[in-house]
Design an enzyme around this catalytic site. Structure first.
Site, PDB file in Angstrom:
ATOM      1  N   GLN A   1       0.968  -1.346  -0.131  1.00  0.00           N
ATOM      2  CA  GLN A   1       0.106  -0.107  -0.238  1.00  0.00           C
ATOM      3  C   GLN A   1       0.839   1.301  -0.183  1.00  0.00           C
ATOM      4  O   GLN A   1       2.111   1.200   0.423  1.00  0.00           O
ATOM      5  CB  GLN A   1      -0.818  -0.032   1.133  1.00  0.00           C
ATOM      6  N   HIS A   2       0.299   2.213  -0.434  1.00  0.00           N
ATOM      7  CA  HIS A   2       0.689   3.699  -0.135  1.00  0.00           C
ATOM      8  C   HIS A   2       1.637   4.258  -0.975  1.00  0.00           C
ATOM      9  O   HIS A   2       2.075   5.393  -1.127  1.00  0.00           O
ATOM     10  CB  HIS A   2       1.269   3.813   1.409  1.00  0.00           C
TER      11      HIS A   2
ATOM     12  N   ASP B   1      -2.217  -5.113  -0.238  1.00  0.00           N
ATOM     13  CA  ASP B   1      -1.936  -6.426   0.204  1.00  0.00           C
ATOM     14  C   ASP B   1      -2.475  -6.752   1.460  1.00  0.00           C
ATOM     15  O   ASP B   1      -2.969  -7.916   1.667  1.00  0.00           O
ATOM     16  CB  ASP B   1      -0.155  -6.198   0.686  1.00  0.00           C
TER      17      ASP B   1
END
Length: 464
Positions: free
Chosen positions: A69-70, A222
């Site tokens: 992520q991110h 994820d």
């Protein structure tokens, strides 16, 4: 039987599994490493995926990608990557996070806007850093993607319009799980303008096809992939011990924690995924083992040879700073040292208790957002350790269920691919993994000592 593939493009590596679409049984798999560090050229993910999937995707009917992520993937108007992607664990944007929180009106304003209070991990803070520190690069950016978005787009041949999903979009800091809409005003707040963002696909939508003709599902983050792979139900709390530590649960309603401890994410099915993330998990154990000059198996044996509480030694495991609590510049601390307790056994025990102490706080924070845990599902690389399993049960004061080892993020992505292929209202029912149940006597004094050490070192965390 149709076959589907799931891809887990994580911080350290890529894992690919090919599963029976009807049962979820894994029939083959592949793996390749990613470069180390907190930034990465996206092309390195593509090369690793190509290596890991070589010869195993030829006959699959559908594919889905679950990614870390991110991460900030910034593209120019030709679709070229402007600079290496900043990853979730890159903390250089910590001052930008503070500025953005203040500029919108404080933590509560952010929680109301997007369900989360941004810290350095969030994409929106990385965009502010880019605009502030690399204005020439920022001026070239016309589109921003997440790692899984970019890989899905590449799998589609970069010809289809880019897409994302609500789970991964909820970790950007500029998409609202409650409204289901991008907050372009927050993108503008971060960069001074709003670059293009991928369309948010429906949970079971097919968004394109690979060059080999396999259908492409929307993919997800994820943690959302792991929730799908484990088949999470109400009362299940996952504690995942990888590079980072996470604690999360599924919910029917969006959350918004003004304290910023719980990120109010969406999941990959149309529900929500309140989540707490720590920066320091399995690497705390590897660092401790390296310090003691032993392998991880011996390190676990040493930890189990010590009494709960490590005879007064307490480790604050902030070796790479910390995300929850938000202490990006923190360092690890070993407190309570005496001549009598500074033994290898106690040091090993303190490392395990310190790593899990922060995650026990995380489970309590989920309770504060309405989660009612009845058991903990312990997954990730560090979950294989008998010492970790025992201490987890003592600190969480809940039954700890350890699923059989598996690539649950990749398997969750494969389950999403099977769901999109089937076009049904709900994901296919795949057999849940068997679990080993660990129950040990609670040790509240260990958590009390951890809280006291944390508060003494960082008084602002006293309210946790």
């Amino acid at each position: 039987m149709p076959l589907v593939a799931g891809i887990d493009s994580s911080t350290q590596s890529v894992k690919v599994v090919v599963c029976d679409a009807d049962t979820g049984a894994v029939v083959r798999s592949g793996r390749a490493s990613h470069p180390d560090g907190t930034q990465c050229p996206p092309q390195a993910w593509w090369e690793a995926l190509t290596q890991a999937s070589s010869g195993i995707l030829d006959d699959v009917a559908a594919v889905s990608v679950a990614g870390q992520q991110h991460g900030m993937v910034a593209l120019d108007d030709q679709g070229a990557v402007v600079r290496p992607a900043l990853l979730w664990n890159d903390t250089r944007s910590a001052p930008d996070a503070d500025d953005l929180v203040a500029e919108l009106g404080g933590p509560a304003a952010w929680a109301q806007a997007v369900g989360s209070v941004p810290v350095a991990s969030f994409t929106v803070t990385k965009l502010r850093w880019l605009a502030r520190c690399e204005p020439d690069h920022a001026a070239r950016v016309t589109q921003v993607m997440l790692p899984h978005d970019w890989l899905t787009w590449r799998l589609a041949g970069s010809s289809s319009p880019p897409t994302t999903d609500r789970g991964d979009a909820s970790g950007t800091g500029y998409w609202s799980p409650a409204s289901g809409q991008y907050r372009t005003d927050l993108l503008t707040l971060a960069m001074g303008r709003a670059p293009h963002t991928p369309r948010v696909a429906a949970p079971a939508e097919l968004v394109g096809a690979t060059a080999a003709g396999a259908a492409l599902a929307a993919g997800t983050g994820d943690n959302m992939g792991a929730a799908l792979g484990l088949g999470l139900a109400g009362g299940d709390v996952v504690v995942s011990l990888g590079t980072s530590g996470t604690a999360f649960a599924v919910s029917d309603a969006p959350s918004a924690d003004p304290a910023g401890l719980v990120a109010g994410f969406a999941d990959a099915t149309g529900r929500y995924l309140p989540l707490v993330c720590t920066l320091n998990a399995a690497r705390v154990l590897t660092a401790g083992a390296q310090l003691l000059g032993v392998d991880l198996e011996r390190f676990g044996e040493l930890a189990l040879a010590a009494d709960p509480g490590a005879d007064g030694l307490v480790l604050l495991p902030y070796l790479d700073g910390e995300r929850t609590p938000n202490l990006p510049n923190a360092t690890g601390q070993l407190s309570g040292i005496t001549r009598g307790n500074l033994t290898a056994q106690n040091v090993a025990r303190a490392c395990v208790e310190g790593m899990l102490g922060g995650l026990a706080d995380a489970v309590d924070a989920l309770r504060g957002q309405g989660v009612l845990p009845r058991r903990v599902l312990l997954i990730g690389g560090a979950a294989v350790s008998a010492a970790v399993r025992t201490v987890a049960s003592q600190l969480f004061a809940l039954p700890v269920h350890v699923p059989a080892p598996g690539e649950y993020v990749a398997e969750g992505a494969a389950r999403q691919a099977a769901w999109a292929l089937a076009g049904t209202a709900e994901p296919p029912h795949w057999q849940h993994p068997p679990t080993e149940v660990i129950e040990a006597d609670p040790q509240p004094q260990v958590r009390a000592a951890y809280a006291a050490a944390r508060t003494a070192a960082y008084p602002a965390t006293a309210s946790i």
